[in-house]
Design a protein around this motif. Sequence first.
Motif, mmCIF file in Angstrom:
data_model
loop_
_atom_site.group_PDB
_atom_site.id
_atom_site.type_symbol
_atom_site.label_atom_id
_atom_site.label_comp_id
_atom_site.label_asym_id
_atom_site.label_seq_id
_atom_site.Cartn_x
_atom_site.Cartn_y
_atom_site.Cartn_z
ATOM 1 N N ASN A 102 -21.944 23.129 -14.329
ATOM 2 C CA ASN A 102 -21.156 23.556 -15.485
ATOM 3 C C ASN A 102 -21.759 24.762 -16.204
ATOM 4 O OD1 ASN A 102 -18.837 23.019 -17.014
ATOM 5 N ND2 ASN A 102 -19.987 21.915 -18.575
ATOM 6 N N GLU A 104 -22.593 28.012 -15.524
ATOM 7 C CA GLU A 104 -22.011 29.353 -15.502
ATOM 8 C C GLU A 104 -20.699 29.428 -16.270
ATOM 9 O OE1 GLU A 104 -22.979 32.312 -14.623
ATOM 10 O OE2 GLU A 104 -24.945 31.542 -14.039
ATOM 11 N N SER A 105 -19.805 28.450 -16.066
ATOM 12 C CA SER A 105 -18.517 28.478 -16.766
ATOM 13 C C SER A 105 -18.719 28.312 -18.266
ATOM 14 C CB SER A 105 -17.595 27.390 -16.224
ATOM 15 O OG SER A 105 -18.152 26.107 -16.420
ATOM 16 N N ARG A 106 -19.657 27.497 -18.663
ATOM 17 C CA ARG A 106 -19.952 27.290 -20.084
ATOM 18 C C ARG A 106 -20.490 28.563 -20.720
ATOM 19 N NH1 ARG A 106 -21.004 22.909 -23.491
ATOM 20 N NH2 ARG A 106 -22.838 23.091 -24.820
ATOM 21 N N LYS A 108 -19.991 31.650 -19.716
ATOM 22 C CA LYS A 108 -18.909 32.641 -19.802
ATOM 23 C C LYS A 108 -17.986 32.343 -20.971
ATOM 24 C CE LYS A 108 -18.877 33.794 -14.887
ATOM 25 N NZ LYS A 108 -18.155 33.640 -13.594
ATOM 26 N N ARG A 109 -17.705 31.062 -21.198
ATOM 27 C CA ARG A 109 -16.812 30.720 -22.292
ATOM 28 C C ARG A 109 -17.453 31.041 -23.639
ATOM 29 N NH1 ARG A 109 -14.102 24.960 -23.710
ATOM 30 N NH2 ARG A 109 -12.411 25.739 -24.999
ATOM 31 N N ASP A 177 -12.567 20.446 -23.778
ATOM 32 C CA ASP A 177 -11.731 21.136 -22.808
ATOM 33 C C ASP A 177 -10.370 21.387 -23.425
ATOM 34 O OD1 ASP A 177 -11.113 18.068 -22.067
ATOM 35 O OD2 ASP A 177 -9.442 19.324 -21.452
ATOM 36 N N ASP A 179 -7.625 22.103 -21.270
ATOM 37 C CA ASP A 179 -6.763 22.185 -20.093
ATOM 38 C C ASP A 179 -5.457 21.417 -20.265
ATOM 39 O OD1 ASP A 179 -8.672 23.673 -18.795
ATOM 40 O OD2 ASP A 179 -9.682 21.906 -17.991
#
Length: 242
Positions: A102, A104-106, A108-109, A177, A179
């Motif tokens: 998790n 990298e995505s965290r 970036k966000r 999230d 989504d």
Amino acid sequence: MERSHIDVRFAYEYGDKSLPKIKELVCEKPDSQKKIIPEYLREHCVICCPGTERDIINPDEIIGYGNIYSDGLYYWTDVFINYVDKYNVPVPAEFRKRIMSNYESRRKRHMLLRMVNRLEIYNEAAYDKRYRVCIHRNGLIEYRDLFQSNDDILFRINKETAGHIINPAASELFCYDSDNHGKALIDGYHWKLTFMQNERIIDIIEGTNGEDNRRYNQIKSVIEFAERFIPYDLGSAYMCIN
């Protein structure tokens, strides 16, 4: 569907009697991902606590304050972070897997949320009251009553106060999230928060049916925080104030 959450239990004294005591978990060799793990753990605090907790290994020192962090699924405290960072106490295996998958995505966000310069708060109340408030980082605030268009208001607050509204909203709600957008009634109201950079939507936070209590209360607390700065009925006397 109700969201689940998992408390990180990492030692005998901290939630799991089947684990070794904290002194037995001290390790000379750091985790191979020691640079990534503390960064992930410290990235997002959701609740600040006023207490202090003594270090079991060195009782003369404070190991943390009980502040709670989350990535939307797991919850942990600054006590856990400091034991991991200071004494190389191991991170539970399943949580460690999530950190690695998790990270990298965290990251970036978080970078995207730092770009937010506009927050829109939409409210659809139960009693024929619907409005949209748009808060710009430069201090400009647009208020529109979606039933009474002649009540539109444009006024300005100082940049610091605008930041005090936008930053906690982005920070406090970051970990959840987004989504599965849906409608959640927060005390009879439907709320939606949209984080934007100019005209670009960075993120939307909106409840779903069957919210768990943690997320429900988190959304509600941010809304209440913003509303302390924005009177329910501003009135024409507040127009274009600098």
